[in-house]
Design a protein around this motif. Sequence first.
Motif, short mmCIF file in Angstrom:
data_model
loop_
_atom_site.label_atom_id
_atom_site.label_comp_id
_atom_site.label_asym_id
_atom_site.label_seq_id
_atom_site.Cartn_x
_atom_site.Cartn_y
_atom_site.Cartn_z
N GLU A 408 0.84 -1.22 0.00
CA GLU A 408 0.00 0.00 0.00
C GLU A 408 0.87 1.27 0.00
O GLU A 408 0.79 2.10 0.92
CB GLU A 408 -0.95 0.01 1.21
N PRO A 409 1.70 1.48 -1.03
CA PRO A 409 2.62 2.62 -1.03
C PRO A 409 1.93 3.97 -1.20
O PRO A 409 2.51 5.00 -0.89
CB PRO A 409 3.54 2.34 -2.21
N GLY A 430 13.93 -2.55 -12.64
CA GLY A 430 13.93 -3.72 -11.77
C GLY A 430 12.54 -4.33 -11.66
O GLY A 430 11.64 -4.03 -12.45
N THR A 431 12.36 -5.19 -10.65
CA THR A 431 11.09 -5.89 -10.43
C THR A 431 10.30 -5.16 -9.35
O THR A 431 10.88 -4.70 -8.37
CB THR A 431 11.38 -7.34 -9.99
N VAL A 432 8.99 -5.04 -9.55
CA VAL A 432 8.12 -4.39 -8.55
C VAL A 432 6.99 -5.35 -8.20
O VAL A 432 6.29 -5.86 -9.08
CB VAL A 432 7.53 -3.06 -9.08
N ILE A 433 6.84 -5.63 -6.88
CA ILE A 433 5.72 -6.43 -6.37
C ILE A 433 4.97 -5.51 -5.42
O ILE A 433 5.57 -5.01 -4.46
CB ILE A 433 6.22 -7.69 -5.63
N PHE A 434 3.70 -5.23 -5.70
CA PHE A 434 3.00 -4.26 -4.85
C PHE A 434 1.56 -4.64 -4.56
O PHE A 434 0.90 -5.30 -5.36
CB PHE A 434 3.08 -2.85 -5.47
N VAL A 435 1.11 -4.21 -3.37
CA VAL A 435 -0.29 -4.36 -2.95
C VAL A 435 -0.93 -2.98 -3.03
O VAL A 435 -0.36 -2.00 -2.54
CB VAL A 435 -0.37 -4.87 -1.49
N SER A 436 -2.09 -2.89 -3.67
CA SER A 436 -2.79 -1.60 -3.72
C SER A 436 -4.27 -1.80 -3.99
O SER A 436 -4.66 -2.70 -4.73
CB SER A 436 -2.18 -0.71 -4.80
#
Length: 525
Positions: A408-409, A430-436
Amino acid sequence: MLLQASDLTISVEAKTLLEIDLLEIYEGERIGLVGKNGTGKTTLLHTLAGKLLPEKGNVKHYGTVHLLPQLKAPDGHKSGGEITQDYIQKAFSNQSSILLADEPTTHLDTNHIDWVENTLKHWQGAYVVVSHDRAFLDATCNRIWEIDQGKLHEYKGNYQQYKKQKEQEARQYQQEYENYQTKKQQLERALTLKSEKAERATKKPKKTSASEAKITGAKPYFAKKQKKLQQTAKSIETRLEKLEKVEKPFEESPIKMDLPNQEKLTGKVLIRVENLDGNIGDQHLWNKANFLIKGGDKLAIIGANGSGKTTLIRKLIKEEKGGHLSTACKIAYFKQDLSILDPKLSILENVQEGSIHNETLIRTVLARLHFYRDQVHKKIGVLSGGERVKVTLAKLFLSNNNTLVLDEPTNFLDLEAMEALEKLLMEYEGTVIFVSHDRRFVEKIATKIISIEEQHINYFEGSYQQFKNREQTSVKDDREEKLLILETKITDVLSRLSIAPSEELEKEFQQLLKEKQQLSKSTDH
């Protein structure tokens, strides 16, 4: 008219936040209130609701006003989402003339945000809503109020239309700057030419002898000529001084970062998940999961509150049984915990710690997040919550890592900062793994989706839009299949009715027709 505020001056701790000549709210208006963190959005809502008194001016109500506050009283037995929901239901049941809602979608998952949207669409009165969710503002607003540099500006349309108008303003400003530069250069060249001519004016022409010059009275002539040229130069200089200065618009520098092992990792398996357990204590969140994450992926993890999104992230980082990380994978983890910042150090010093990048690149990234020039020397201790989130994100972004894991950035970020973060993540190699839960944020960044639904982890290769279209297609296919089955049943009942009619068969036939009618209606929608 439901509300009118005139000659308003709103101050906090002797600092003037807002000056508004006239503000009016009419029946049926759907207003979105936007602006950077700290510009006074919450303070304005409290002033319009009569909870705070303005330093100057007055607010007149011609109807009832209900304020839905940003900070809700905590309840130990309920989650943040449940508390928010209770507040919204209470506000909706009041049916006031004006609803002033401050961040009504905080802590809500996508399904509940949809519910708030639909309820607002049927709201009888007017409302002003503060939100950092652009898709929500697009769905619920037909006017935008923007707070900028202590003033309130009004724009017609939803958030997307407001952004287009802002872009048009930016293009006009760019044109004004270019016109200013052209005029300034013309005047500077003219000034240089006249000054040079004035300097040469007292010198006698090369073919004229000294005696001739004396006889013809050239000296006073040239002196007069020089004076005239000097006057013209002075006039040009005055015009140059009076020329209204237009500052150069801010231009974003392209960001190119050297990430550890990035060339070797692009397209290669970075994280392998095989039969990853979805249990945490006695709670079963999902059935055993299997998927791969490759270098350069932008993976969004979506799902309802409590479905296990944060748990999944933690299991991956800790390499719990079933999760395998490549040795080349270097993770930077953002978890709303801002403890990685040292409050005694400045913004720049905090970001430089642990970064392999030079100061120019660090300042470029900070400028993208709206920390300009000397602002980078501010101490962390004096920053607001939203500003600290931005510094934490910049620190992780510029750390010696190649994989960003962000939980949750966008919480606590204003819309400008959110859009700036979007651009940074889209350019990040690069690689991005995110929750939103922010649908527009997921839409802009994600190239892969993990959706946690009904205790299943569903992995989808493609954008959020493609994922949504696939869902709609599968629902449509499901309906068509059901219609086909109903048609077969109806044909069967009809043939039996023609051979041996009975009341029971007639009832079954009518029921099947009713089901077909309902299903056909839902298919049309």
